[in-house]
Design an enzyme around this catalytic site. Structure first.
Site, PDB file in Angstrom:
ATOM      1  N   LYS A   3       8.738   3.195   2.356  1.00  0.00           N
ATOM      2  CA  LYS A   3       7.508   4.006   2.353  1.00  0.00           C
ATOM      3  C   LYS A   3       7.342   4.655   3.712  1.00  0.00           C
ATOM      4  O   LYS A   3       7.887   4.212   4.726  1.00  0.00           O
ATOM      5  CB  LYS A   3       6.278   3.145   2.012  1.00  0.00           C
ATOM      6  N   GLY A  13      10.620  -2.153   4.411  1.00  0.00           N
ATOM      7  CA  GLY A  13      11.766  -2.591   3.614  1.00  0.00           C
ATOM      8  C   GLY A  13      11.671  -4.027   3.127  1.00  0.00           C
ATOM      9  O   GLY A  13      11.902  -4.313   1.944  1.00  0.00           O
ATOM     10  N   ASP A  53       1.527  -5.246   3.467  1.00  0.00           N
ATOM     11  CA  ASP A  53       1.822  -4.058   2.686  1.00  0.00           C
ATOM     12  C   ASP A  53       2.648  -4.348   1.432  1.00  0.00           C
ATOM     13  O   ASP A  53       3.030  -3.422   0.714  1.00  0.00           O
ATOM     14  CB  ASP A  53       2.508  -2.981   3.542  1.00  0.00           C
TER      15      ASP A  53
END
Length: 275
Positions: free
Chosen positions: A8, A101, A136
């Site tokens: 992202k 990641g 996240d």
């Protein structure tokens, strides 16, 4: 089962306030990009070993038990009967880059286990569980554009598309420790609502859309600041550091075949025409 956990980027990142627990509340937008790892999960038969983990691609530091895919497995095993599994993780997403990641791998692991063993968990259930693994992680359960608040774990859908834009992502050899990124940060509420800024044309983002971490990271790591300026010199309409760094991305209206030659000592990923 083979999955492709995506990276992202952050579109804007405001450090809003310091919390009583020592963490910080933030406001940011998460947007998935087509850079991905590969994660294969399958039943491990004929053994009492709880799991087997094979790693390939970019070197991952630390013991297997500390890998986020294994931590996710053990967290779900606390509530569900999950038999031994064979795990293969191929790393392409650079680590220490602000690209999420490891968090994406963890969320993909949870989704794989849910499907393989028919776990009675909705997406919302998985998001709540993944928040305990990493701030996240919940985003990557759906990997749809989202406005994130809290410590990055409170998500709201975001009507945003970068379809048609070319992405150039550059990561220098240096990585930025989180404590370095927060050094010198003075939390403050932004003057303009992030949704309002993101609703404007990308051509206006350069003056309006900011990542607060750049204020503390760029003086400490001038090579990261130089990458951003170079992307603008190359014609980027918008460029910014992702998360707390060290990766920097640029959005272009046209293909950028020369990018790897411009940054010969860096990891470079580019995608023509985002979806």
């Amino acid at each position: 089962m083979l999955l492709e956990p995506q990276a992202k980027i952050n579109l804007g990142l405001h450090v809003v306030e310091r919390r009583a627990d020592g963490y910080h509340n933030i406001e940011t937008a998460f947007y998935a990009i087509p850079l991905h790892d590969e994660l294969e999960v399958k039943l491990l038969e004929g053994t009492d070993t709880p799991y087997s983990l094979q790693l390939s691609g970019q070197k991952v530091q630390g013991e297997a038990k500390d890998n986020l895919v294994v931590r996710t497995l053990e967290a779900l095993r606390a509530d569900f009967d999950i038999p031994p599994v064979d795990i293969w993780l191929h790393k392409r997403i650079p680590m220490g880059a602000g690209l999420g990641g490891g968090s994406s791998d963890a969320a993909a692991m949870a989704c794989a286990l849910r499907q393989l063993f028919d776990l009675p968990l909705s997406d919302e259930d998985l998001e709540a569980r993944m928040a305990k693994i990493g701030a996240d992680c919940p985003f990557f359960v759906k990997a749809q554009p989202a406005l994130a608040t809290g410590i990055g774990d409170v998500l709201a859908p975001l009507d945003l598309s970068l379809r048609g834009w070319t992405l150039v992502l550059v990561k220098p050899a240096v990585s930025v420790p989180t404590k370095d990124a927060y050094a010198g940060i003075t939390p403050r509420k932004p003057d303009t609502d992030l949704r309002t800024v993101l609703a404007k044309p990308v051509e206006q983002w350069r003056k309006l859309l900011r990542n607060d971490f750049e204020d503390s990271v760029f003086p400490q790591y001038p090579q990261i600041a130089a990458i951003k300026e170079t992307l603008y010199d190359m014609g980027a309409v918008y460029a910014a550091m992702s998360g707390s760094g060290s990766a920097v991305f640029g959005l272009f209206r046209h293909k950028m075949a020369e990018a790897p030659n411009v940054f010969p000592d860096c990891y470079v990923f580019q995608s023509s025409y985002l979806q």
